[in-house]
Design a protein around this motif. Structure first.
Motif, PDB file in Angstrom:
ATOM      1  N   HIS A  58       5.083  18.293  96.557  1.00 10.52           N
ATOM      2  CA  HIS A  58       5.377  17.719  95.261  1.00 10.52           C
ATOM      3  C   HIS A  58       5.937  18.811  94.233  1.00 10.52           C
ATOM      4  O   HIS A  58       5.138  20.068  94.416  1.00 10.52           O
ATOM      5  CB  HIS A  58       4.106  17.219  94.552  1.00 10.52           C
ATOM      6  CG  HIS A  58       3.247  16.216  95.485  1.00 10.52           C
ATOM      7  ND1 HIS A  58       3.460  14.729  95.454  1.00 10.52           N
ATOM      8  CD2 HIS A  58       2.509  16.257  96.742  1.00 10.52           C
ATOM      9  CE1 HIS A  58       2.691  14.182  96.039  1.00 10.52           C
ATOM     10  NE2 HIS A  58       2.297  15.067  96.955  1.00 10.52           N
ATOM     11  N   CYS A  59       6.813  18.836  93.663  1.00 13.09           N
ATOM     12  CA  CYS A  59       7.522  19.574  92.810  1.00 13.09           C
ATOM     13  C   CYS A  59       8.018  19.333  91.602  1.00 13.09           C
ATOM     14  O   CYS A  59       8.269  18.305  91.279  1.00 13.09           O
ATOM     15  CB  CYS A  59       8.540  20.624  93.612  1.00 13.09           C
ATOM     16  SG  CYS A  59       9.688  19.474  94.290  1.00 13.09           S
ATOM     17  N   THR A  60       8.195  20.323  90.542  1.00 13.02           N
ATOM     18  CA  THR A  60       8.893  19.982  89.307  1.00 13.02           C
ATOM     19  C   THR A  60      10.195  19.583  89.440  1.00 13.02           C
ATOM     20  O   THR A  60      10.852  18.853  88.617  1.00 13.02           O
ATOM     21  CB  THR A  60       8.449  20.959  88.205  1.00 13.02           C
ATOM     22  OG1 THR A  60       9.125  22.515  88.984  1.00 13.02           O
ATOM     23  CG2 THR A  60       7.185  21.342  87.924  1.00 13.02           C
ATOM     24  N   SER A  61      11.033  20.120  90.527  1.00 12.05           N
ATOM     25  CA  SER A  61      12.489  19.795  90.302  1.00 12.05           C
ATOM     26  C   SER A  61      12.947  19.793  92.156  1.00 12.05           C
ATOM     27  O   SER A  61      12.550  20.471  92.761  1.00 12.05           O
ATOM     28  CB  SER A  61      13.071  21.121  89.597  1.00 12.05           C
ATOM     29  OG  SER A  61      14.631  20.870  89.981  1.00 12.05           O
ATOM     30  N   ALA A  62      13.769  18.992  92.175  1.00 13.69           N
ATOM     31  CA  ALA A  62      14.438  18.712  93.610  1.00 13.69           C
ATOM     32  C   ALA A  62      15.337  20.218  93.909  1.00 13.69           C
ATOM     33  O   ALA A  62      15.521  20.174  95.174  1.00 13.69           O
ATOM     34  CB  ALA A  62      15.246  17.633  93.794  1.00 13.69           C
ATOM     35  N   GLY A  63      15.578  20.907  92.695  1.00 15.89           N
ATOM     36  CA  GLY A  63      16.296  22.338  93.059  1.00 15.89           C
ATOM     37  C   GLY A  63      15.647  23.127  93.730  1.00 15.89           C
ATOM     38  O   GLY A  63      16.336  23.971  94.210  1.00 15.89           O
ATOM     39  N   VAL A  64      14.242  23.016  93.690  1.00 20.81           N
ATOM     40  CA  VAL A  64      13.673  24.125  94.526  1.00 20.81           C
ATOM     41  C   VAL A  64      13.541  23.845  96.140  1.00 20.81           C
ATOM     42  O   VAL A  64      13.065  24.593  96.726  1.00 20.81           O
ATOM     43  CB  VAL A  64      12.141  24.338  94.081  1.00 20.81           C
ATOM     44  CG1 VAL A  64      12.362  24.710  92.764  1.00 20.81           C
ATOM     45  CG2 VAL A  64      11.470  23.155  94.129  1.00 20.81           C
ATOM     46  N   PHE A  65      13.921  22.709  96.507  1.00 21.64           N
ATOM     47  CA  PHE A  65      13.780  22.183  97.912  1.00 21.64           C
ATOM     48  C   PHE A  65      14.391  23.222  98.867  1.00 21.64           C
ATOM     49  O   PHE A  65      13.870  23.718  99.943  1.00 21.64           O
ATOM     50  CB  PHE A  65      14.426  21.129  98.083  1.00 21.64           C
ATOM     51  CG  PHE A  65      14.086  20.565  99.715  1.00 21.64           C
ATOM     52  CD1 PHE A  65      12.949  20.112  99.999  1.00 21.64           C
ATOM     53  CD2 PHE A  65      15.361  20.239 100.487  1.00 21.64           C
ATOM     54  CE1 PHE A  65      12.757  19.690 101.278  1.00 21.64           C
ATOM     55  CE2 PHE A  65      15.078  19.947 101.755  1.00 21.64           C
ATOM     56  CZ  PHE A  65      13.654  19.660 102.149  1.00 21.64           C
ATOM     57  N   PRO A  66      15.449  23.739  98.791  1.00 20.69           N
ATOM     58  CA  PRO A  66      16.100  24.661  99.670  1.00 20.69           C
ATOM     59  C   PRO A  66      15.350  25.838  99.856  1.00 20.69           C
ATOM     60  O   PRO A  66      14.938  26.284 101.111  1.00 20.69           O
ATOM     61  CB  PRO A  66      17.492  25.285  98.951  1.00 20.69           C
ATOM     62  CG  PRO A  66      18.111  24.071  98.154  1.00 20.69           C
ATOM     63  CD  PRO A  66      16.595  23.663  97.589  1.00 20.69           C
ATOM     64  N   ALA A  67      14.671  26.361  98.904  1.00 17.49           N
ATOM     65  CA  ALA A  67      13.854  27.621  99.027  1.00 17.49           C
ATOM     66  C   ALA A  67      12.145  27.145  99.779  1.00 17.49           C
ATOM     67  O   ALA A  67      11.953  27.973 100.460  1.00 17.49           O
ATOM     68  CB  ALA A  67      13.437  28.006  97.526  1.00 17.49           C
ATOM     69  N   VAL A  68      11.910  26.082  99.309  1.00 20.37           N
ATOM     70  CA  VAL A  68      10.532  25.511  99.839  1.00 20.37           C
ATOM     71  C   VAL A  68      10.923  25.322 101.506  1.00 20.37           C
ATOM     72  O   VAL A  68      10.255  25.494 102.188  1.00 20.37           O
ATOM     73  CB  VAL A  68      10.258  24.320  99.380  1.00 20.37           C
ATOM     74  CG1 VAL A  68       9.103  23.645  99.900  1.00 20.37           C
ATOM     75  CG2 VAL A  68       9.998  24.744  97.877  1.00 20.37           C
ATOM     76  N   SER A  69      11.939  24.709 101.777  1.00 24.98           N
ATOM     77  CA  SER A  69      12.350  24.434 103.009  1.00 24.98           C
ATOM     78  C   SER A  69      12.611  25.646 104.050  1.00 24.98           C
ATOM     79  O   SER A  69      11.990  25.491 105.108  1.00 24.98           O
ATOM     80  CB  SER A  69      13.790  23.453 103.138  1.00 24.98           C
ATOM     81  OG  SER A  69      13.900  23.045 104.500  1.00 24.98           O
ATOM     82  N   ALA A  70      13.081  26.441 103.458  1.00 25.24           N
ATOM     83  CA  ALA A  70      13.343  27.780 103.943  1.00 25.24           C
ATOM     84  C   ALA A  70      12.032  28.444 104.471  1.00 25.24           C
ATOM     85  O   ALA A  70      11.817  28.997 105.723  1.00 25.24           O
ATOM     86  CB  ALA A  70      14.240  28.919 103.409  1.00 25.24           C
ATOM     87  N   LEU A  71      11.028  28.440 103.446  1.00 29.29           N
ATOM     88  CA  LEU A  71       9.715  28.900 103.832  1.00 29.29           C
ATOM     89  C   LEU A  71       8.978  28.141 104.575  1.00 29.29           C
ATOM     90  O   LEU A  71       8.244  28.691 105.779  1.00 29.29           O
ATOM     91  CB  LEU A  71       8.828  28.958 102.771  1.00 29.29           C
ATOM     92  CG  LEU A  71       9.459  30.346 101.474  1.00 29.29           C
ATOM     93  CD1 LEU A  71       8.619  30.009 100.046  1.00 29.29           C
ATOM     94  CD2 LEU A  71       8.812  31.451 102.219  1.00 29.29           C
ATOM     95  N   CYS A  72       9.085  26.967 104.608  1.00 30.02           N
ATOM     96  CA  CYS A  72       8.446  25.831 105.695  1.00 30.02           C
ATOM     97  C   CYS A  72       8.848  26.059 107.208  1.00 30.02           C
ATOM     98  O   CYS A  72       8.149  26.033 107.999  1.00 30.02           O
ATOM     99  CB  CYS A  72       8.557  24.580 105.394  1.00 30.02           C
ATOM    100  SG  CYS A  72       7.701  24.034 103.825  1.00 30.02           S
TER     101      CYS A  72
END
Length: 105
Positions: A58-72
């Motif tokens: 759950h995040c404030t913006s879909a724009g953070v997905f690339p960074a989150v995905s890389a960390l996952c």
């Protein structure tokens, strides 16, 4: 909160809360903090990141997905579980994570 029901471990929404959390911390720092919390919860429940079936971010913006995905990809083994990104649904926090895992080592 962690629940263990019928060989399945449910980790409810984990926000980036810590005495060390800074409001201005990057989404990468906050995501790392949350993933570490999820990892500890799973291990204390007798499971692990390797046994995660699904993970909701759950995040404030879909724009953070690339960074989150890389960390996952760094935290989860060779196969990253299904990641569901829910933009705008993080409430008071930039990011929150919840997951479902099989019980056992």
């Amino acid at each position: 909160m962690v629940r263990y029901i019928n060989e399945v471990v449910y980790v409810s929404v984990m926000p980036p809360i810590s005495p060390l959390t800074r409001i201005d911390a990057s989404v990468e720092d906050k995501t790392t903090m949350v993933l570490e919390q999820v990892k500890r919860c799973l291990e204390e429940a007798g499971s692990s990141l390797e046994r995660v079936l699904a993970c909701s971010v759950h995040c404030t913006s879909a724009g953070v997905f690339p960074a989150v995905s890389a960390l996952c990809k760094q935290y989860f083994p060779a196969e990253v579980p299904e990641l569901f990104v829910v933009p705008g649904a993080a409430g008071s926090f930039d990011i929150e994570v919840e997951c479902v895992a099989l019980a056992g080592p």
